[in-house]
Design a protein around this motif. Structure first.
Motif, PDB file in Angstrom:
ATOM      1  N   MET A   2       5.228  11.542   8.402  1.00 13.91           N
ATOM      2  CA  MET A   2       3.968  10.801   8.392  1.00 13.91           C
ATOM      3  C   MET A   2       4.082   9.578   7.499  1.00 13.91           C
ATOM      4  O   MET A   2       4.800   9.593   6.499  1.00 13.91           O
ATOM      5  CB  MET A   2       2.821  11.691   7.886  1.00 13.91           C
ATOM      6  CG  MET A   2       2.556  12.925   8.733  1.00 13.91           C
ATOM      7  SD  MET A   2       1.988  12.519  10.399  1.00 13.91           S
ATOM      8  CE  MET A   2       0.418  11.707  10.038  1.00 13.91           C
ATOM      9  N   GLY A   3       3.343   8.556   7.858  1.00 12.05           N
ATOM     10  CA  GLY A   3       3.371   7.340   7.058  1.00 12.05           C
ATOM     11  C   GLY A   3       2.007   6.681   6.985  1.00 12.05           C
ATOM     12  O   GLY A   3       1.123   6.956   7.800  1.00 12.05           O
ATOM     13  N   TRP A   4       1.858   5.848   5.980  1.00 12.83           N
ATOM     14  CA  TRP A   4       0.689   4.980   5.851  1.00 12.83           C
ATOM     15  C   TRP A   4       1.170   3.526   5.881  1.00 12.83           C
ATOM     16  O   TRP A   4       2.149   3.176   5.226  1.00 12.83           O
ATOM     17  CB  TRP A   4      -0.050   5.237   4.538  1.00 12.83           C
ATOM     18  CG  TRP A   4      -0.851   6.492   4.507  1.00 12.83           C
ATOM     19  CD1 TRP A   4      -0.466   7.703   3.995  1.00 12.83           C
ATOM     20  CD2 TRP A   4      -2.192   6.675   4.985  1.00 12.83           C
ATOM     21  NE1 TRP A   4      -1.476   8.622   4.141  1.00 12.83           N
ATOM     22  CE2 TRP A   4      -2.556   8.015   4.743  1.00 12.83           C
ATOM     23  CE3 TRP A   4      -3.127   5.839   5.602  1.00 12.83           C
ATOM     24  CZ2 TRP A   4      -3.801   8.539   5.093  1.00 12.83           C
ATOM     25  CZ3 TRP A   4      -4.362   6.349   5.946  1.00 12.83           C
ATOM     26  CH2 TRP A   4      -4.698   7.684   5.686  1.00 12.83           C
ATOM     27  N   PHE A   5       0.440   2.717   6.624  1.00 15.26           N
ATOM     28  CA  PHE A   5       0.678   1.289   6.699  1.00 15.26           C
ATOM     29  C   PHE A   5      -0.640   0.577   6.442  1.00 15.26           C
ATOM     30  O   PHE A   5      -1.703   1.200   6.482  1.00 15.26           O
ATOM     31  CB  PHE A   5       1.208   0.900   8.090  1.00 15.26           C
ATOM     32  CG  PHE A   5       2.606   1.355   8.364  1.00 15.26           C
ATOM     33  CD1 PHE A   5       2.875   2.693   8.665  1.00 15.26           C
ATOM     34  CD2 PHE A   5       3.668   0.477   8.317  1.00 15.26           C
ATOM     35  CE1 PHE A   5       4.171   3.133   8.912  1.00 15.26           C
ATOM     36  CE2 PHE A   5       4.970   0.898   8.569  1.00 15.26           C
ATOM     37  CZ  PHE A   5       5.214   2.225   8.866  1.00 15.26           C
ATOM     38  N   ARG A   6      -0.563  -0.715   6.184  1.00 16.22           N
ATOM     39  CA  ARG A   6      -1.787  -1.489   6.018  1.00 16.22           C
ATOM     40  C   ARG A   6      -1.606  -2.881   6.598  1.00 16.22           C
ATOM     41  O   ARG A   6      -0.490  -3.378   6.701  1.00 16.22           O
ATOM     42  CB  ARG A   6      -2.188  -1.565   4.543  1.00 16.22           C
ATOM     43  CG  ARG A   6      -1.225  -2.345   3.670  1.00 16.22           C
ATOM     44  CD  ARG A   6      -1.625  -2.206   2.203  1.00 16.22           C
ATOM     45  NE  ARG A   6      -0.745  -2.974   1.321  1.00 16.22           N
ATOM     46  CZ  ARG A   6      -0.812  -2.925  -0.010  1.00 16.22           C
ATOM     47  NH1 ARG A   6      -1.706  -2.156  -0.604  1.00 16.22           N
ATOM     48  NH2 ARG A   6       0.018  -3.663  -0.723  1.00 16.22           N
ATOM     49  N   GLN A   7      -2.739  -3.472   6.957  1.00 13.35           N
ATOM     50  CA  GLN A   7      -2.715  -4.820   7.501  1.00 13.35           C
ATOM     51  C   GLN A   7      -3.903  -5.595   6.965  1.00 13.35           C
ATOM     52  O   GLN A   7      -5.061  -5.210   7.188  1.00 13.35           O
ATOM     53  CB  GLN A   7      -2.748  -4.797   9.028  1.00 13.35           C
ATOM     54  CG  GLN A   7      -2.538  -6.162   9.651  1.00 13.35           C
ATOM     55  CD  GLN A   7      -2.248  -6.083  11.130  1.00 13.35           C
ATOM     56  OE1 GLN A   7      -2.521  -5.083  11.794  1.00 13.35           O
ATOM     57  NE2 GLN A   7      -1.660  -7.142  11.682  1.00 13.35           N
ATOM     58  N   ALA A   8      -3.585  -6.667   6.246  1.00  6.44           N
ATOM     59  CA  ALA A   8      -4.613  -7.562   5.723  1.00  6.44           C
ATOM     60  C   ALA A   8      -4.864  -8.674   6.737  1.00  6.44           C
ATOM     61  O   ALA A   8      -3.999  -8.973   7.563  1.00  6.44           O
ATOM     62  CB  ALA A   8      -4.164  -8.137   4.386  1.00  6.44           C
ATOM     63  N   PRO A   9      -6.027  -9.316   6.670  1.00  7.65           N
ATOM     64  CA  PRO A   9      -6.333 -10.385   7.619  1.00  7.65           C
ATOM     65  C   PRO A   9      -5.275 -11.482   7.587  1.00  7.65           C
ATOM     66  O   PRO A   9      -4.898 -11.956   6.509  1.00  7.65           O
ATOM     67  CB  PRO A   9      -7.690 -10.899   7.128  1.00  7.65           C
ATOM     68  CG  PRO A   9      -8.297  -9.754   6.424  1.00  7.65           C
ATOM     69  CD  PRO A   9      -7.158  -9.017   5.783  1.00  7.65           C
ATOM     70  N   GLY A  10      -4.786 -11.854   8.758  1.00  7.12           N
ATOM     71  CA  GLY A  10      -3.810 -12.923   8.853  1.00  7.12           C
ATOM     72  C   GLY A  10      -2.403 -12.533   8.448  1.00  7.12           C
ATOM     73  O   GLY A  10      -1.518 -13.394   8.401  1.00  7.12           O
ATOM     74  N   THR A  48      -6.546  -4.890  -0.519  1.00 10.37           N
ATOM     75  CA  THR A  48      -7.541  -4.967   0.547  1.00 10.37           C
ATOM     76  C   THR A  48      -6.860  -5.108   1.904  1.00 10.37           C
ATOM     77  O   THR A  48      -6.038  -5.995   2.105  1.00 10.37           O
ATOM     78  CB  THR A  48      -8.486  -6.161   0.314  1.00 10.37           C
ATOM     79  OG1 THR A  48      -9.237  -5.933  -0.878  1.00 10.37           O
ATOM     80  CG2 THR A  48      -9.435  -6.356   1.489  1.00 10.37           C
ATOM     81  N   ALA A  49      -7.203  -4.207   2.818  1.00  8.82           N
ATOM     82  CA  ALA A  49      -6.568  -4.181   4.139  1.00  8.82           C
ATOM     83  C   ALA A  49      -7.184  -3.062   4.967  1.00  8.82           C
ATOM     84  O   ALA A  49      -7.925  -2.223   4.439  1.00  8.82           O
ATOM     85  CB  ALA A  49      -5.066  -3.958   4.016  1.00  8.82           C
TER      86      ALA A  49
END
Length: 124
Positions: free
Chosen positions: A34-42, A91-92
């Motif tokens: 299992m993994g966690w990823f994140r994506q911020a705007p742009g 923040t994401a």
């Protein structure tokens, strides 16, 4: 097939904490990395943390090492991300992901299933 549902996101002040949860359907959860990823705007999606099928191995991005902790409870089909000392740059939208292989790393292509994401906003 595995369905993943994240929860626990929200608005928090810098220095605060949040715990994200990812609930998985299916009887094979305990065999998945299992993994966690994140994506911020742009920005592109980036790796945050990963945990092996047993929970015995964990792996973190340098940016969160020492502040975030990934864990799992196979009896509850749930993986967690405890986030402490949060910074505005955290923040994401945070996504959990499952890999059929028992071990997974930082490459999103290793993962076979993705959740819809939960928003984390850290105010300064």
């Amino acid at each position: 097939q595995v369905q993943l549902v994240e929860s626990g996101g929200g608005l928090v002040q810098a220095g605060g904490s949040l715990r994200l949860s990812c609930a998985a359907s299916g009887r094979t959860f305990s065999t998945y990395g299992m993994g966690w990823f994140r994506q911020a705007p742009g920005k592109e999606r980036e790796f945050v943390a990963a945990i092996s099928w047993s929970g015995g191995s964990t792996y973190y991005a340098d940016s969160v090492k020492g502040r975030f902790t990934i864990s799992r409870d196979n009896a509850k089909n749930t993986v967690y991300l405890q986030m402490n000392s949060l910074k505005p740059e955290d923040t994401a939208v945070y996504y959990c992901a499952a890999a059929r292989t028992g071990y997974s790393g930082s490459d999103p292509h290793e993962y076979d299933f993705w959740g819809q994401g939960t928003q984390v906003t850290v105010s300064s």
